[in-house]
Design an enzyme around this catalytic site. Structure first.
Site, PDB file in Angstrom:
ATOM      1  N   GLU A 247      36.318  50.701  39.868  1.00 55.66           N
ATOM      2  CA  GLU A 247      37.474  51.059  38.949  1.00 55.66           C
ATOM      3  C   GLU A 247      38.219  50.106  39.905  1.00 55.66           C
ATOM      4  O   GLU A 247      39.080  49.855  40.935  1.00 55.66           O
ATOM      5  CB  GLU A 247      37.760  52.505  40.228  1.00 55.66           C
ATOM      6  CG  GLU A 247      37.172  53.907  39.740  1.00 55.66           C
ATOM      7  CD  GLU A 247      37.660  55.027  40.027  1.00 55.66           C
ATOM      8  OE1 GLU A 247      38.996  55.424  40.260  1.00 55.66           O
ATOM      9  OE2 GLU A 247      37.036  55.849  40.365  1.00 55.66           O
TER      10      GLU A 247
ATOM     11  N   GLU B  17      35.070  57.792  46.860  1.00 56.10           N
ATOM     12  CA  GLU B  17      36.479  57.940  47.632  1.00 56.10           C
ATOM     13  C   GLU B  17      36.270  58.982  48.762  1.00 56.10           C
ATOM     14  O   GLU B  17      37.097  59.811  48.845  1.00 56.10           O
ATOM     15  CB  GLU B  17      37.915  57.675  46.861  1.00 56.10           C
ATOM     16  CG  GLU B  17      38.031  56.498  45.477  1.00 56.10           C
ATOM     17  CD  GLU B  17      38.566  56.383  45.288  1.00 56.10           C
ATOM     18  OE1 GLU B  17      40.440  56.949  45.779  1.00 56.10           O
ATOM     19  OE2 GLU B  17      39.352  55.675  44.423  1.00 56.10           O
TER      20      GLU B  17
HETATM   21  C1  GCO Z   1      39.501  57.624  42.164  1.00 57.13           C
HETATM   22  C2  GCO Z   1      39.659  57.832  41.614  1.00 57.13           C
HETATM   23  C3  GCO Z   1      40.419  58.542  40.282  1.00 57.13           C
HETATM   24  C4  GCO Z   1      41.629  57.983  39.459  1.00 57.13           C
HETATM   25  C5  GCO Z   1      42.320  56.943  39.903  1.00 57.13           C
HETATM   26  C6  GCO Z   1      44.113  57.011  39.933  1.00 57.13           C
HETATM   27  O1  GCO Z   1      38.319  57.521  41.968  1.00 57.13           O
HETATM   28  O2  GCO Z   1      40.484  57.663  43.030  1.00 57.13           O
HETATM   29  O3  GCO Z   1      38.563  58.931  40.990  1.00 57.13           O
HETATM   30  O4  GCO Z   1      39.838  59.881  39.687  1.00 57.13           O
HETATM   31  O5  GCO Z   1      41.968  58.986  38.834  1.00 57.13           O
HETATM   32  O6  GCO Z   1      42.423  56.973  41.079  1.00 57.13           O
HETATM   33  O7  GCO Z   1      44.544  57.302  40.665  1.00 57.13           O
END
Ligand code: GCO
Length: 452
Positions: free
Chosen positions: A367, A171
């Site tokens: 994710e 990200e």
């Molecule tokens: C992401 C995040 C996570 C966060 C999750 C929730 O990549 O956005 O890597 O680390 O914990 O997205 O906000």
């Protein structure tokens, strides 16, 4: 569909569609004494930056509980585990000497996964920059891109024979704009002009890293984005929505696709920067073809007129988008504990946007998950995961090349600036004792995983 599909609870998941869970280093590891200082350690030490004042220790004490956590992964029966390597744990000052104990830790992790028949998927950068590098400007400094590539080369050399799949960045939108524009995340800078340069340097670092890793013979290399569908809440919000989409999504997709910085983006940010940091000769590196692309999907951005919505949603405000016109964000219907709207169909939009920008690139959902109030009984998490896995399978059936899905997250953990106040885990973690308790969602995922 193959006869070996997973069929469970109304879901039918093709046999070769990988299912896993994801975590990240700073959020779970603890043991900050065993590594170099990270930007997030310094950021979290400043009162007010993390909601409950939590810092890197003990987090989930994962470094000391590695065997227990590996056994939990085996108990779940995941095909793959996505973790991140902490740059300051393996290279305490970001360059030069490696830390033997740091490498040993990830050796034990990777070998422990392989011994349990779980595919290791490593992310090189999930936001924990070595403090030494942050002090030199972090991602606002072009030199960081080259240092990152050397770190990537070192990791590929050391782990390349055992790690199956690699992501460079997680990200970059968050690193660039939460870190350098809104200042909500480390390093806490509020310099929109600099944040655009950081975004560019991140993708440059990614491209250099891919080339460095290929150089040492490592394959299956990608990057993980958080493409968020941006939806105009009313017809008069089209222009504003285009701007948010430009900053959230297209700036990254365009650079990766070899289109450079679009005229539209140059125009809409012209008050902030003259873009003189963009060099034509970088284009080939920025757009180095990857073997796959990752998408982290949680929700959508619904862009409404200023004042139209009063809902406070973490991660949705104008401070995070350079040169953002006045708008409000209007999540609707069922909201998660983050204030994020639950929109499973949004996953399909996001996947289409990626597939259109980078046609034919295999996609992993790296994710997806939901924050809910602390409880081991989490039926809403089960329905969230189920609805999103359904969408992922449907997207694949519609012809998008989706290879797998990682739920966020294995454990309740340090949710960045929210500290321990937001819980995304399938396994409950007591922040005081570290005790792990599987939630109902963990049992549900286990049953799905075992249903082949
Ligand atoms: C992401 C995040 C996570 C966060 C999750 C929730 O990549 O956005 O890597 O680390 O914990 O997205 O906000």
């Amino acid at each position: 569909m193959s006869s070996h599909a997973r069929n469970f609870d109304g879901l039918s998941v093709p046999a070769d569609f990988e299912l896993g869970v994801a975590t990240s280093s700073w959020q779970i590891e603890g043991d900050s004494a065993g590594r170099g200082v990270a930007n997030w350690d310094e950021f979290a030490a400043i009162p007010g930056n993390v909601a409950d004042g939590a810092g890197a220790d003990p987090a989930c004490d994962h470094v000391n509980r590695l065997e227990e956590d590996l056994d939990l992964l085996a108990w779940l029966g995941v095909d793959a585990y996505r973790f991140s390597i902490s740059w300051p744990r393996v290279m305490p000052t970001g360059t030069g000497a490696h830390s033997k104990s740091g490498l040993d830790f990830y050796d034990r992790l990777v070998d422990g996964l392989i011994a349990r028949n779980i595919k290791p998927v490593a992310t090189l950068f999930h936001w924990d920059t070595p403090a030494v590098i942050e002090h030199e400007g972090g991602w606002s400094n072009r030199e960081t891109a080259y240092k990152f590539a050397e770190y990537a080369r070192a990791m590929a050399t050391h782990f390349g024979d055992r790690v199956d799949q690699w992501a460079t960045l997680n990200e970059p939108w968050c690193s660039a704009f939460l870190g350098y524009c809104a200042g909500y995340f480390a390093p806490g800078r509020t310099e929109p002009d600099v944040s655009l340069e950081a975004a560019y340097n991140l993708i440059l670092g990614h491209g250099l890293a891919i080339n460095a890793m290929r150089d040492v013979g490592v394959t299956n290399l990608g990057i993980v984005l958080n493409i968020i569908p941006c939806l105009a809440d009313s017809p008069d919000m089209e222009r504003q929505t285009e701007h948010v989409d430009g900053m959230q999504n297209r700036i990254f997709l365009d650079l990766l696709a070899g289109k450079g910085v679009s005229q539209l983006t140059r125009q809409s940010c012209k008050e902030l920067t003259d873009w003189s940091f963009v060099r034509d000769e970088d284009n080939a590196v920025l757009s180095t073809k990857t073997d796959w692309i990752g998408e982290n999907y949680y929700s959508v951005n619904r862009i409404a007129a200023p004042g139209a919505s009063e809902i406070v949603s973490i991660g949705q405000d104008t401070a995070m988008f350079p040169a953002c016109p006045p708008v409000s964000f209007a999540p609707r219907g069922e909201l998660t504990d983050m204030g994020w709207e639950v929109v499973p169909e949004g996953l399909l939009f996001a996947l289409k946007q990626i597939d259109e920008a980078l046609p034919g690139t295999p996609i992993w959902i790296c994710e997806n998950g939901i924050a809910l109030p602390d409880s081991a009984h989490d039926p809403k998490r089960i329905s969230y995961l189920k609805a999103h896995i359904e969408q992922a399978v449907a997207a694949r059936e519609s012809g998008i090349d989706i290879r797998g899905y990682f739920a966020w997250s294995l454990l309740d953990n340090l949710e960045w600036a929210s500290g321990w106040t937001k819980k995304f885990g399938m396994i409950q973690v007591d922040p005081q004792t570290g005790k792990r308790t599987p939630k109902d969602s963990a049992r549900w995922y286990k049953a799905l995983l075992n249903s082949r």
